[in-house]
Write a protein that holds these residues in place. Structure first.
Motif, mmCIF file in Angstrom:
data_model
loop_
_atom_site.group_PDB
_atom_site.id
_atom_site.type_symbol
_atom_site.label_atom_id
_atom_site.label_comp_id
_atom_site.label_asym_id
_atom_site.label_seq_id
_atom_site.Cartn_x
_atom_site.Cartn_y
_atom_site.Cartn_z
ATOM 1 N N PHE A 75 80.552 51.283 53.443
ATOM 2 C CA PHE A 75 79.503 51.095 52.441
ATOM 3 C C PHE A 75 79.666 52.070 51.272
ATOM 4 C CE2 PHE A 75 77.579 48.391 55.427
ATOM 5 C CZ PHE A 75 76.484 47.768 54.853
ATOM 6 N N SER A 79 80.286 51.814 46.713
ATOM 7 C CA SER A 79 79.047 52.315 46.122
ATOM 8 C C SER A 79 79.291 53.530 45.247
ATOM 9 C CB SER A 79 78.052 52.662 47.241
ATOM 10 O OG SER A 79 76.821 53.050 46.700
ATOM 11 N N THR A 152 77.442 46.481 47.470
ATOM 12 C CA THR A 152 77.307 47.939 47.475
ATOM 13 C C THR A 152 77.789 48.557 46.162
ATOM 14 O OG1 THR A 152 79.411 48.061 48.699
ATOM 15 C CG2 THR A 152 77.398 48.257 49.974
ATOM 16 N N PHE A 153 78.721 47.887 45.473
ATOM 17 C CA PHE A 153 79.158 48.359 44.150
ATOM 18 C C PHE A 153 77.985 48.313 43.169
ATOM 19 C CE2 PHE A 153 80.852 47.412 39.878
ATOM 20 C CZ PHE A 153 81.623 48.554 39.679
ATOM 21 N N ILE A 155 74.801 48.306 43.984
ATOM 22 C CA ILE A 155 73.846 49.329 44.425
ATOM 23 C C ILE A 155 74.233 50.671 43.800
ATOM 24 C CG2 ILE A 155 73.107 50.728 46.422
ATOM 25 C CD1 ILE A 155 73.143 48.145 48.086
ATOM 26 N N GLY A 156 75.547 50.942 43.755
ATOM 27 C CA GLY A 156 76.052 52.172 43.146
ATOM 28 C C GLY A 156 75.694 52.272 41.672
ATOM 29 N N GLY A 166 69.330 56.125 46.713
ATOM 30 C CA GLY A 166 69.509 54.713 47.043
ATOM 31 C C GLY A 166 69.265 54.367 48.491
ATOM 32 N N ILE A 170 70.074 51.055 50.652
ATOM 33 C CA ILE A 170 71.174 51.144 51.624
ATOM 34 C C ILE A 170 70.705 50.826 53.043
ATOM 35 C CG2 ILE A 170 72.826 52.732 52.713
ATOM 36 C CD1 ILE A 170 72.876 54.207 49.948
ATOM 37 N N ASN A 196 77.583 59.336 47.692
ATOM 38 C CA ASN A 196 77.265 58.654 46.432
ATOM 39 C C ASN A 196 76.796 59.629 45.366
ATOM 40 O OD1 ASN A 196 77.833 56.087 47.267
ATOM 41 N ND2 ASN A 196 75.746 55.527 47.747
#
Length: 262
Positions: A75, A79, A152-153, A155-156, A166, A170, A196
């Protein structure tokens, strides 16, 4: 106000220790409205504070066997690429004045705070929403590695824009797609948040003038908070805590929207 800010630092760690996330949503408002730090700088500082504090929480959970390192890396990698690219390239190119009319100017700082408030609102509603999905239904959900990587990218990117860890994004992903039980999802989330946030902060070092004395002292108090929170976790009803915190986040979201728009 400065004393209130440092009390807030303790609260950030306390909430992270109690819930495995959420403390990051307090960091930016405390830095901006209590410590009077510029929103762009505050989102960068938040990544360092939350990332460093989360390391200690992740280590405590790792010792208890509540961190899935393999799934954590699965993950975290897409992210933190999203976080780093956002802090290094996207945030610096956002213009100082995004929109100007006769009565209103949308500045870069205001835009980031409004976006942050919207994310806080959605996170609070997600925490308050009663989960009707059965465990058997969750087990049937499948997600390809490609879909998971894209998810997840993005979300990053959100984490990079708002300066939050996050965890509220997550943890549901770890439960639904990685099939982790809740306690392990919380521990693994802290591990991912640490990576992250700190890698995102590296993207800020080249763009911000950093007051290291303030940042390290604020972070040290937050670390004390996470040890207290992890200890108290054993004695506090988790569902009640999350409900109270969700309402608090909801109120904070409306206060930010009011302050920025009025």
């Amino acid at each position: 106000m400065e004393i209130l800010g440092y009390i807030g630092a303790l609260l950030i760690g306390l909430v992270l220790g109690l819930t495995g996330g959420g403390g990051s949503m307090l960091t930016v408002p405390i830095l901006v409205y209590v410590m009077l730090i510029n929103p762009v700088v505050a989102t960068g500082y938040s990544l360092f504070i939350v990332g460093t504090t989360s390391i200690f929480g992740a280590l405590q959970n790792f010792r208890k066997g509540l961190v899935d390192v393999q799934k954590g890396f699965l993950f975290a990698i897409p992210s933190f690429i999203g976080v780093y690219l956002t802090r290094s390239f996207l945030v610096p190119i956002i213009p100082e004045e995004i929109l100007t009319t006769e009565k209103f100017t949308l500045s870069k700082g205001t835009f980031l705070m409004l976006f942050f408030a919207v994310i806080m609102f959605l996170a609070a509603m997600s925490m308050l929403k009663k989960k009707k999905v059965e465990i058997s239904e969750i087990a049937e959900k499948e997600s390809s590695t490609f879909v998971l990587t894209i998810q997840t990218f993005f979300i990053g990117i959100i984490i990079g824009l708002v300066g939050a860890g996050g965890g509220f994004l997550i943890i549901p992903s770890l439960v639904l797609f990685a099939k982790l039980p809740m306690k392990k999802a919380i521990g693994t989330s802290l591990f991912i948040i640490a990576m992250n946030s700190l890698i995102g902060f590296i993207g800020d070092v080249q763009n911000l003038e950093i007051n290291w004395l303030f940042l390290l002292s604020f972070t040290a108090i937050s670390i004390i908070g996470i040890f207290i929170g992890t200890y108290l976790n054993k004695f506090i009803n988790e569902n009640l805590l999350k409900k109270v915190f969700a309402y608090f986040v909801l109120i904070m979201a409306f206060l930010i929207l009011y302050k920025e728009l009025m």
